[in-house]
Motif scaffolding. Structure first.
Motif, PDB file in Angstrom:
ATOM      1  N   SER A  36       0.812  -1.220   0.000  1.00 24.10           N
ATOM      2  CA  SER A  36       0.000   0.000   0.000  1.00 24.10           C
ATOM      3  C   SER A  36       0.844   1.268   0.000  1.00 24.10           C
ATOM      4  N   ALA A  37       2.089   1.146   0.452  1.00 20.29           N
ATOM      5  CA  ALA A  37       2.961   2.320   0.513  1.00 20.29           C
ATOM      6  C   ALA A  37       3.771   2.511  -0.766  1.00 20.29           C
ATOM      7  N   ILE A  38       3.764   1.511  -1.642  1.00 19.53           N
ATOM      8  CA  ILE A  38       4.570   1.572  -2.860  1.00 19.53           C
ATOM      9  C   ILE A  38       3.716   1.203  -4.059  1.00 19.53           C
ATOM     10  N   ASN A  39       3.662   2.080  -5.051  1.00 25.64           N
ATOM     11  CA  ASN A  39       3.002   1.749  -6.306  1.00 25.64           C
ATOM     12  C   ASN A  39       3.706   2.473  -7.438  1.00 25.64           C
ATOM     13  N   VAL A  40       4.670   1.790  -8.041  1.00 21.95           N
ATOM     14  CA  VAL A  40       5.455   2.395  -9.114  1.00 21.95           C
ATOM     15  C   VAL A  40       4.580   2.743 -10.311  1.00 21.95           C
ATOM     16  N   LEU A  41       3.462   2.065 -10.457  1.00 19.02           N
ATOM     17  CA  LEU A  41       2.588   2.308 -11.606  1.00 19.02           C
ATOM     18  C   LEU A  41       1.960   3.698 -11.581  1.00 19.02           C
ATOM     19  N   ARG A  42       1.997   4.348 -10.429  1.00 19.90           N
ATOM     20  CA  ARG A  42       1.416   5.685 -10.309  1.00 19.90           C
ATOM     21  C   ARG A  42       2.464   6.799 -10.308  1.00 19.90           C
ATOM     22  N   LEU A  43       3.727   6.435 -10.507  1.00 19.34           N
ATOM     23  CA  LEU A  43       4.778   7.443 -10.533  1.00 19.34           C
ATOM     24  C   LEU A  43       4.787   8.198 -11.853  1.00 19.34           C
ATOM     25  N   ASN A  44       5.033   9.498 -11.798  1.00 25.84           N
ATOM     26  CA  ASN A  44       5.170  10.293 -13.008  1.00 25.84           C
ATOM     27  C   ASN A  44       6.352   9.777 -13.833  1.00 25.84           C
ATOM     28  N   GLY A  45       6.107   9.557 -15.099  1.00 21.96           N
ATOM     29  CA  GLY A  45       7.179   9.131 -15.986  1.00 21.96           C
ATOM     30  C   GLY A  45       7.299   7.637 -16.172  1.00 21.96           C
ATOM     31  N   ILE A  46       6.481   6.844 -15.457  1.00 23.76           N
ATOM     32  CA  ILE A  46       6.610   5.383 -15.554  1.00 23.76           C
ATOM     33  C   ILE A  46       6.152   4.874 -16.922  1.00 23.76           C
ATOM     34  N   VAL A  47       5.334   5.640 -17.625  1.00 22.31           N
ATOM     35  CA  VAL A  47       4.947   5.271 -18.989  1.00 22.31           C
ATOM     36  C   VAL A  47       6.086   5.695 -19.910  1.00 22.31           C
ATOM     37  N   ARG A  48       6.868   4.738 -20.354  1.00 20.66           N
ATOM     38  CA  ARG A  48       8.074   5.036 -21.127  1.00 20.66           C
ATOM     39  C   ARG A  48       8.569   3.786 -21.841  1.00 20.66           C
ATOM     40  N   SER A  49       9.350   4.010 -22.911  1.00 17.41           N
ATOM     41  CA  SER A  49       9.932   2.900 -23.656  1.00 17.41           C
ATOM     42  C   SER A  49      11.351   2.603 -23.203  1.00 17.41           C
ATOM     43  N   ASP A  50      12.107   3.632 -22.834  1.00 19.48           N
ATOM     44  CA  ASP A  50      13.473   3.442 -22.355  1.00 19.48           C
ATOM     45  C   ASP A  50      13.428   3.406 -20.829  1.00 19.48           C
ATOM     46  N   VAL A  51      13.705   2.237 -20.277  1.00 12.93           N
ATOM     47  CA  VAL A  51      13.555   2.053 -18.830  1.00 12.93           C
ATOM     48  C   VAL A  51      14.889   2.065 -18.093  1.00 12.93           C
ATOM     49  N   ARG A  52      15.946   2.470 -18.751  1.00 17.40           N
ATOM     50  CA  ARG A  52      17.281   2.350 -18.155  1.00 17.40           C
ATOM     51  C   ARG A  52      17.580   3.389 -17.080  1.00 17.40           C
ATOM     52  N   SER A  53      16.904   4.507 -17.090  1.00 16.83           N
ATOM     53  CA  SER A  53      17.198   5.560 -16.115  1.00 16.83           C
ATOM     54  C   SER A  53      16.174   5.568 -14.990  1.00 16.83           C
ATOM     55  N   SER A  54      16.572   6.151 -13.851  1.00 18.73           N
ATOM     56  CA  SER A  54      15.652   6.312 -12.722  1.00 18.73           C
ATOM     57  C   SER A  54      14.802   7.548 -12.937  1.00 18.73           C
ATOM     58  N   LEU A  55      13.627   7.569 -12.339  1.00 21.27           N
ATOM     59  CA  LEU A  55      12.663   8.639 -12.569  1.00 21.27           C
ATOM     60  C   LEU A  55      12.883   9.852 -11.678  1.00 21.27           C
ATOM     61  N   ASN A  56      13.481   9.652 -10.492  1.00 20.01           N
ATOM     62  CA  ASN A  56      13.723  10.751  -9.562  1.00 20.01           C
ATOM     63  C   ASN A  56      12.423  11.504  -9.275  1.00 20.01           C
ATOM     64  N   THR A  57      11.424  10.767  -8.816  1.00 27.83           N
ATOM     65  CA  THR A  57      10.119  11.355  -8.539  1.00 27.83           C
ATOM     66  C   THR A  57       9.417  10.533  -7.474  1.00 27.83           C
ATOM     67  N   GLY A  58       8.330  11.073  -6.925  1.00 27.14           N
ATOM     68  CA  GLY A  58       7.521  10.338  -5.965  1.00 27.14           C
ATOM     69  C   GLY A  58       8.265   9.933  -4.708  1.00 27.14           C
ATOM     70  N   GLY A  59       9.272  10.724  -4.319  1.00 26.51           N
ATOM     71  CA  GLY A  59      10.040  10.420  -3.129  1.00 26.51           C
ATOM     72  C   GLY A  59      11.263   9.564  -3.391  1.00 26.51           C
ATOM     73  N   TYR A  60      11.426   9.106  -4.619  1.00 28.40           N
ATOM     74  CA  TYR A  60      12.611   8.334  -4.993  1.00 28.40           C
ATOM     75  C   TYR A  60      13.629   9.289  -5.613  1.00 28.40           C
TER      76      TYR A  60
END
Length: 269
Positions: A72-96
């Motif tokens: 309940s405390a973690i849901n990467v699917l709701r992070l800004n930027g998670i919709v992407r084709s290149d997944v190699r970089s970190s998003l630096n958002t949502g407290g991460y």
């Protein structure tokens, strides 16, 4: 009386089986889930596509480890930027706060989503969430040293051909598991926010020769080489019942320049 055959996912859900092993020394020691390799028949019969080809429903597999939306405390699917084709970089958002980019042999991976109940017709408009470990066998957001990172995770919508293509790296091999990539299928992008909407959860793998070439020759995969030499498909707790519908096809490339790979993913709609 009709007997309902449960999928692996349902067995896990209703059986209360503990899935995940702990990480040791910063490296995952592998999933400690029970071996369901011969427990469930998944009904993966082959269906002709009318053009000389065929497809089959991909086996259902455990979502573990670390889909990052089962808490309940973690849901990467709701992070800004998670919709992407290149997944190699970190998003630096949502407290991460991580800003690292995953290094490793480049991998371009295409998943082709097909309807087994409609002569393998492409399924457009679905969403596919993909995640996997890094070159060191660690999962972002969870493993020691990378808990602030969000790399090697991403969601995309299938196009008119039922396809999504991810730019990623060839995954490492951690102790106790064969090389693999996790993915989940959702009916739409709008529903790709919660695991209650999942249509299918599965994993894919790669030909032995491909994995061996990476681990024996590419820089940074030394631990993977050791782990890979201790495991086989026959002893893996996910792929021991076969890899016919989960083996990615290598289209081109090598351990030096990177690989282009694809997999046809059949589901019943």
């Amino acid at each position: 009386m009709e007997i309902k055959r449960l999928s692996r996912r349902e067995l896990i859900k209703y059986g209360g089986i503990a899935l995940f092993g702990a990480a040791a020394g910063g490296m995952l020691t592998g999933c400690s889930q029970a071996n369901f390799s011969n427990a469930v028949a998944d009904g993966a019969e082959s269906v002709s596509d009318g053009n000389g080809g065929s497809c089959a429903q991909i086996p259902s597999e455990t979502a573990g480890p670390y889909p990052a939306h089962d808490d309940s405390a973690i849901n990467v699917l709701r992070l800004n930027g998670i919709v992407r084709s290149d997944v190699r970089s970190s998003l630096n958002t949502g407290g991460y706060t991580g800003s690292s980019t995953a290094t490793g042999v480049p991998l371009t991976l295409t998943l082709n989503l097909l309807d087994v109940n409609a002569s393998c017709a492409p399924l457009a408009g679905y969403a596919i969430y993909l995640w996997h470990c890094d070159i060191n066998g660690k999962y972002s957001m969870y493993s020691s040293g990378v808990t602030s990172e969000t790399y090697l995770r991403g969601v995309q919508q299938t196009d008119s051909n039922g396809s999504v293509t991810f730019q990623t790296i060839f995954p490492g091999c951690y102790d106790g598991r064969m090389t693999h990539i996790h993915f989940e299928i959702y009916p739409s992008m709008a529903e790709a926010v919660d695991d209650s909407y999942i249509v299918r959860t599965s994993q894919l793998t790669f030909p032995l020769a491909t994995s061996s070439s990476v681990y024996n020759n590419a820089s940074g995969y030394s631990a993977s080489k050791t782990n890979f030499n201790k495991i086989s498909f026959a002893t893996d707790n996910v792929f021991s019942d076969g890899t016919a519908y989960q083996m990615a096809s290598i289209q081109s490339g090598n351990y030096s320049s990177g690989f282009v790979a694809s997999l046809d993913v059949g589901i019943k709609v």
